[in-house]
Design a protein around this motif. Sequence first.
Motif, PDB file in Angstrom:
ATOM      1  N   SER A 160      12.919  81.888  65.627  1.00 41.07           N
ATOM      2  CA  SER A 160      12.267  81.788  64.317  1.00 41.07           C
ATOM      3  C   SER A 160      13.328  81.445  63.289  1.00 41.07           C
ATOM      4  O   SER A 160      14.413  82.027  63.274  1.00 41.07           O
ATOM      5  CB  SER A 160      11.613  83.140  63.989  1.00 41.07           C
ATOM      6  N   GLY A 161      13.028  80.451  62.470  1.00 40.64           N
ATOM      7  CA  GLY A 161      14.006  80.058  61.452  1.00 40.64           C
ATOM      8  C   GLY A 161      13.346  79.242  60.374  1.00 40.64           C
ATOM      9  O   GLY A 161      12.134  79.010  60.404  1.00 40.64           O
ATOM     10  N   ASN A 162      14.145  78.793  59.426  1.00 44.28           N
ATOM     11  CA  ASN A 162      13.523  78.016  58.349  1.00 44.28           C
ATOM     12  C   ASN A 162      12.973  76.692  58.877  1.00 44.28           C
ATOM     13  O   ASN A 162      12.094  76.087  58.264  1.00 44.28           O
ATOM     14  CB  ASN A 162      14.492  77.796  57.185  1.00 44.28           C
ATOM     15  N   PHE A 163      13.469  76.236  60.065  1.00 46.87           N
ATOM     16  CA  PHE A 163      12.956  74.984  60.640  1.00 46.87           C
ATOM     17  C   PHE A 163      11.520  75.119  61.124  1.00 46.87           C
ATOM     18  O   PHE A 163      10.826  74.128  61.267  1.00 46.87           O
ATOM     19  CB  PHE A 163      13.855  74.510  61.795  1.00 46.87           C
ATOM     20  N   ASN A 164      11.054  76.336  61.426  1.00 47.96           N
ATOM     21  CA  ASN A 164       9.632  76.480  61.776  1.00 47.96           C
ATOM     22  C   ASN A 164       8.935  77.464  60.823  1.00 47.96           C
ATOM     23  O   ASN A 164       7.991  78.157  61.191  1.00 47.96           O
ATOM     24  CB  ASN A 164       9.429  76.852  63.252  1.00 47.96           C
ATOM     25  N   ASN A 165       9.458  77.486  59.568  1.00 54.44           N
ATOM     26  CA  ASN A 165       8.905  78.366  58.533  1.00 54.44           C
ATOM     27  C   ASN A 165       8.860  79.819  58.982  1.00 54.44           C
ATOM     28  O   ASN A 165       7.926  80.540  58.683  1.00 54.44           O
ATOM     29  CB  ASN A 165       7.516  77.898  58.084  1.00 54.44           C
ATOM     30  N   TRP A 166       9.898  80.213  59.723  1.00 54.55           N
ATOM     31  CA  TRP A 166      10.047  81.596  60.182  1.00 54.55           C
ATOM     32  C   TRP A 166       8.815  82.054  60.965  1.00 54.55           C
ATOM     33  O   TRP A 166       8.378  83.198  60.855  1.00 54.55           O
ATOM     34  CB  TRP A 166      10.337  82.535  58.998  1.00 54.55           C
ATOM     35  N   SER A 167       8.278  81.146  61.742  1.00 60.75           N
ATOM     36  CA  SER A 167       7.085  81.497  62.511  1.00 60.75           C
ATOM     37  C   SER A 167       7.417  82.537  63.567  1.00 60.75           C
ATOM     38  O   SER A 167       8.476  82.497  64.212  1.00 60.75           O
ATOM     39  CB  SER A 167       6.496  80.262  63.185  1.00 60.75           C
ATOM     40  N   THR A 168       6.495  83.488  63.745  1.00 60.91           N
ATOM     41  CA  THR A 168       6.646  84.484  64.808  1.00 60.91           C
ATOM     42  C   THR A 168       5.762  84.126  66.004  1.00 60.91           C
ATOM     43  O   THR A 168       5.610  84.904  66.931  1.00 60.91           O
ATOM     44  CB  THR A 168       6.255  85.886  64.295  1.00 60.91           C
ATOM     45  N   LYS A 190      21.824  72.415  57.263  1.00 63.11           N
ATOM     46  CA  LYS A 190      22.124  73.824  57.462  1.00 63.11           C
ATOM     47  C   LYS A 190      20.831  74.579  57.766  1.00 63.11           C
ATOM     48  O   LYS A 190      19.817  74.351  57.103  1.00 63.11           O
ATOM     49  CB  LYS A 190      22.759  74.387  56.188  1.00 63.11           C
ATOM     50  N   TYR A 191      20.855  75.454  58.761  1.00 61.10           N
ATOM     51  CA  TYR A 191      19.649  76.197  59.151  1.00 61.10           C
ATOM     52  C   TYR A 191      19.934  77.682  59.276  1.00 61.10           C
ATOM     53  O   TYR A 191      21.023  78.086  59.683  1.00 61.10           O
ATOM     54  CB  TYR A 191      19.118  75.660  60.487  1.00 61.10           C
ATOM     55  N   TYR A 192      18.938  78.490  58.922  1.00 56.75           N
ATOM     56  CA  TYR A 192      18.952  79.925  59.183  1.00 56.75           C
ATOM     57  C   TYR A 192      18.003  80.197  60.341  1.00 56.75           C
ATOM     58  O   TYR A 192      16.920  79.599  60.413  1.00 56.75           O
ATOM     59  CB  TYR A 192      18.421  80.705  57.974  1.00 56.75           C
ATOM     60  N   TYR A 193      18.400  81.102  61.219  1.00 57.44           N
ATOM     61  CA  TYR A 193      17.473  81.477  62.296  1.00 57.44           C
ATOM     62  C   TYR A 193      17.726  82.893  62.761  1.00 57.44           C
ATOM     63  O   TYR A 193      18.765  83.492  62.476  1.00 57.44           O
ATOM     64  CB  TYR A 193      17.582  80.490  63.465  1.00 57.44           C
ATOM     65  N   LYS A 194      16.752  83.413  63.477  1.00 53.16           N
ATOM     66  CA  LYS A 194      16.847  84.699  64.153  1.00 53.16           C
ATOM     67  C   LYS A 194      16.121  84.590  65.484  1.00 53.16           C
ATOM     68  O   LYS A 194      15.347  83.651  65.700  1.00 53.16           O
ATOM     69  CB  LYS A 194      16.195  85.805  63.319  1.00 53.16           C
ATOM     70  N   GLY A 465      -9.320  71.958  39.315  1.00 54.02           N
ATOM     71  CA  GLY A 465      -8.619  71.916  40.595  1.00 54.02           C
ATOM     72  C   GLY A 465      -7.364  71.065  40.600  1.00 54.02           C
ATOM     73  O   GLY A 465      -7.203  70.155  39.783  1.00 54.02           O
ATOM     74  N   ASN A 466      -6.472  71.421  41.515  1.00 53.09           N
ATOM     75  CA  ASN A 466      -5.275  70.624  41.778  1.00 53.09           C
ATOM     76  C   ASN A 466      -5.163  70.433  43.280  1.00 53.09           C
ATOM     77  O   ASN A 466      -5.423  71.361  44.040  1.00 53.09           O
ATOM     78  CB  ASN A 466      -4.004  71.328  41.292  1.00 53.09           C
ATOM     79  N   SER A 467      -4.759  69.235  43.689  1.00 54.78           N
ATOM     80  CA  SER A 467      -4.506  69.013  45.108  1.00 54.78           C
ATOM     81  C   SER A 467      -3.261  69.788  45.529  1.00 54.78           C
ATOM     82  O   SER A 467      -2.330  69.948  44.739  1.00 54.78           O
ATOM     83  CB  SER A 467      -4.321  67.525  45.384  1.00 54.78           C
ATOM     84  N   VAL A 468      -3.279  70.294  46.777  1.00 55.58           N
ATOM     85  CA  VAL A 468      -2.191  71.128  47.285  1.00 55.58           C
ATOM     86  C   VAL A 468      -1.494  70.407  48.429  1.00 55.58           C
ATOM     87  O   VAL A 468      -2.147  69.872  49.326  1.00 55.58           O
ATOM     88  CB  VAL A 468      -2.738  72.476  47.812  1.00 55.58           C
ATOM     89  N   LEU A 469      -0.177  70.386  48.377  1.00 53.73           N
ATOM     90  CA  LEU A 469       0.603  69.770  49.449  1.00 53.73           C
ATOM     91  C   LEU A 469       1.766  70.680  49.813  1.00 53.73           C
ATOM     92  O   LEU A 469       2.477  71.161  48.929  1.00 53.73           O
ATOM     93  CB  LEU A 469       1.146  68.414  48.965  1.00 53.73           C
ATOM     94  N   TRP A 470       1.908  70.955  51.093  1.00 54.90           N
ATOM     95  CA  TRP A 470       3.085  71.704  51.566  1.00 54.90           C
ATOM     96  C   TRP A 470       4.017  70.736  52.271  1.00 54.90           C
ATOM     97  O   TRP A 470       3.612  70.021  53.179  1.00 54.90           O
ATOM     98  CB  TRP A 470       2.674  72.801  52.542  1.00 54.90           C
ATOM     99  N   ILE A 471       5.279  70.709  51.849  1.00 57.14           N
ATOM    100  CA  ILE A 471       6.300  69.963  52.588  1.00 57.14           C
ATOM    101  C   ILE A 471       7.018  70.994  53.454  1.00 57.14           C
ATOM    102  O   ILE A 471       7.549  71.974  52.935  1.00 57.14           O
ATOM    103  CB  ILE A 471       7.296  69.287  51.620  1.00 57.14           C
ATOM    104  N   GLU A 472       6.994  70.773  54.772  1.00 60.96           N
ATOM    105  CA  GLU A 472       7.582  71.778  55.668  1.00 60.96           C
ATOM    106  C   GLU A 472       8.716  71.186  56.469  1.00 60.96           C
ATOM    107  O   GLU A 472       8.930  69.995  56.468  1.00 60.96           O
ATOM    108  CB  GLU A 472       6.485  72.337  56.580  1.00 60.96           C
TER     109      GLU A 472
END
Lengths: 472, 306
Positions: A160-168, A190-194, A465-472
């Motif tokens: 799990s890390g910022n590369f997969n949005n800390w997915s569990t 640069k990446y953080y992970y656990k 309303g506002n359109s929503v966009l997530w950049i991951e």
Amino acid sequence: MRTLKHLFTMLLMLCSLTAAIAQKRNRIMMLRGHIMLIVDINTSKTEIDSLLKVGGVTGQTADMLLHGNYKPAIKDGWNVKAKKNIIKLDRSLSDTGQNTQITPYLLSSNVYKNNSRAGYPADVAYGVNNFSRVTVHELPSGLTRFFVPGNTQVKRVQLSGNFNNWSTIKGNMNRTDSGWVYDMRLEAGKYYYKLIIGGNWTADTYNNLTEDDGLGNTNSVYYRYNYTFRLAGYPSARKVSVTGTFNKGAEIPMRLKDGLWEGQLYLHDGNYLYRFMVNGSPITDPANKLTQKQNNVLNSVLLMGENITFKLNGYTNARKVYVTGGFSNWDADMLPLTKTATGWVLPYTISAGNYQYKFIVDGQWITDPANPHQISTDGKTNSFLVVRPNRTFTLKGYSAAHTVRLTGDFINWNEQGYTLEHRGDEWTISLRLKPGKYLYKFLIDGNWILDPGNKQWEQNQFGTGNSVLWIE
Amino acid sequence: MCKSGIMIGGINLKTLELGDSDPYGDFKVLTVPIKRAGNLIIVEAQIDSLVGNFVLDTGAPYLVLNATYFRDLPKINEQDAGGINGRTGGTFTAVVHNFSLGFDLHYDRLIADVTDLSGIENSKKIKILGLLGTRVFAKLAITIDLSKNLLYIHKLDKQGEILSAERVFDKPDVKTTFKYMNDVIFIKGNVSDKSIWFAFDTGAETNMLDFHVSKKIIKSLQVINRNNVVGVGGTSYEIIYAHFDKLIIGDYPFISNRVLVSNLENIGKAYGYTVDGILGYDFFARGIFTINFAKKEFEMYIYNHQ
């Protein structure tokens, strides 16, 4: 009865007053459904100002208060009474602003706002990994392999890390005879992970690079490399290293490999000066013809980024043409163009991002006539250039529209926005956006619309309303 | 106000045969890694193929989904603004199939409210698919250890007890029963020798007290600061941050407490019961805690004894 009640209140207030006088200090308290500020005029202005701040008395300063000007406090809903050396501000707890928040999370999340995204690394100029045993490495295929030795008896191990949005859930590693592996494609950076071993969070114990996220979590750090410094010769040198503007003169050791000295690292896009240190003596890179003098010292030059060619057709009678923009801190005479038979040209290296720019033709600032993308702020219009875009906004149809603009929270809802390009039956613009959430809308000849191609939107304060966009 | 478990959003679940299905999965205790967003507890869950973050929110009655991502679910009932759960306009009830929490806990069918949760997303800067309310855990017990970022989900024996081998801690410092009304956990506490009812809400990032509680309690609070806050929807309201020395829950004295004082009338209306206060993060971050929904018992093992 009523008079009695008033008398009682008066008495109580008098009591609190005398108490305050006796203590000769400022106080804030809640009493009988009121919040009260007791100001002793003999205390310092700084103390009084800090009390007013604690009480959230908008616009009122100690100075005004001591000169008998209570207008801001009264306008803010406070009753002000002065008696001898005490000024008392009070208001009912129930008369201001009904709290319309209907759930605790709305009430508290409104108070506790996160300014940054914890667990997502900020940009750094460079980075070098440090493993006690290499558990993360690049495969010939370009994928990055994470390895967790042992632990083969546990049910599952996750990355799990910022590369997969800390997915569990998403980073399920694969069991092998000797441990667990997970391969993924990573951009340089640069990446953080656990690791999550049998449900339990843990840092990578073989990785010596860790960073605390400020909230009590220690994350492992991995740099996906994108550059290798190489120096041929010097086979008997004791020590070879590289030093440059990216690491502020610190030295990164290089290793002898197949007759070449090598130093691998992650290097952020940018323009850098560097030198090799051979047994403590500096030399320029013999394999690099680009050099530049700084403080009378010759350095090799490294340009990391995208190669862009600025072109201005015509203006062949002009004496000088420059390009200036966000990539040059709007320095007006840093980047001159070279005259050709049909116009002016300058090849240049720019790091990934969104930039505004203009040409300067003999002192006249003009937008790039060949670029349909423009942005206007504060009445000024600039040409707009995106290096390595990661998102394209597309609006189909609206062929009769005069202009289509994109605006959103990423440009503070500036109504001029970014101008879209009309191509075929659609309007488009590409941008480079950092990871995170974005709210946006299209403006068609001044009319706001949600993005019809995006189902995700959220309500705004106008109910439109506002359109929503997530950049991951 | 309708009785819980029978009516949701005006729909009679028994006549529609639409209640939540029982959770299933092959486990005695599940260890689910959690994440944190500010003071919120985040658990990942999956609806069909969509995986994402949910807030573990004991202040929510059941599953609540973010309209941004679930607006197109088939509606089984439209709710009026400020209706039973006091949610915003456009809220509706839907049925969710194939819901999984972590890898091992599954539900075939859950009733959910679909509403605007953009406020949490924008304040916490993470993508939030929804809230996991109490009814999701109704036949289970949960233990949360914030120091290890773990959620334990316990299956219960016939007596409603956690299997003794699977208990995370043996001797709780705090043990108290709670009332479970309208799917909200109410715990009795004591502040300044006055007994009051708190809602226990893991979705509250701080403790809260209502303006209207006993004057004796209000008088005992030391004001830290006062602010006007602009809420979702643009209306402003007053909050006061305060400190008080002693909070007693289940005979255990919690020393040095922070509390946000505001008007909680609307929150009470949404719960269906007036509420004096809310036990939030400042309270539950003090130790490992277990909520047993079957026995209606709250236990806590304190990290640092004062």
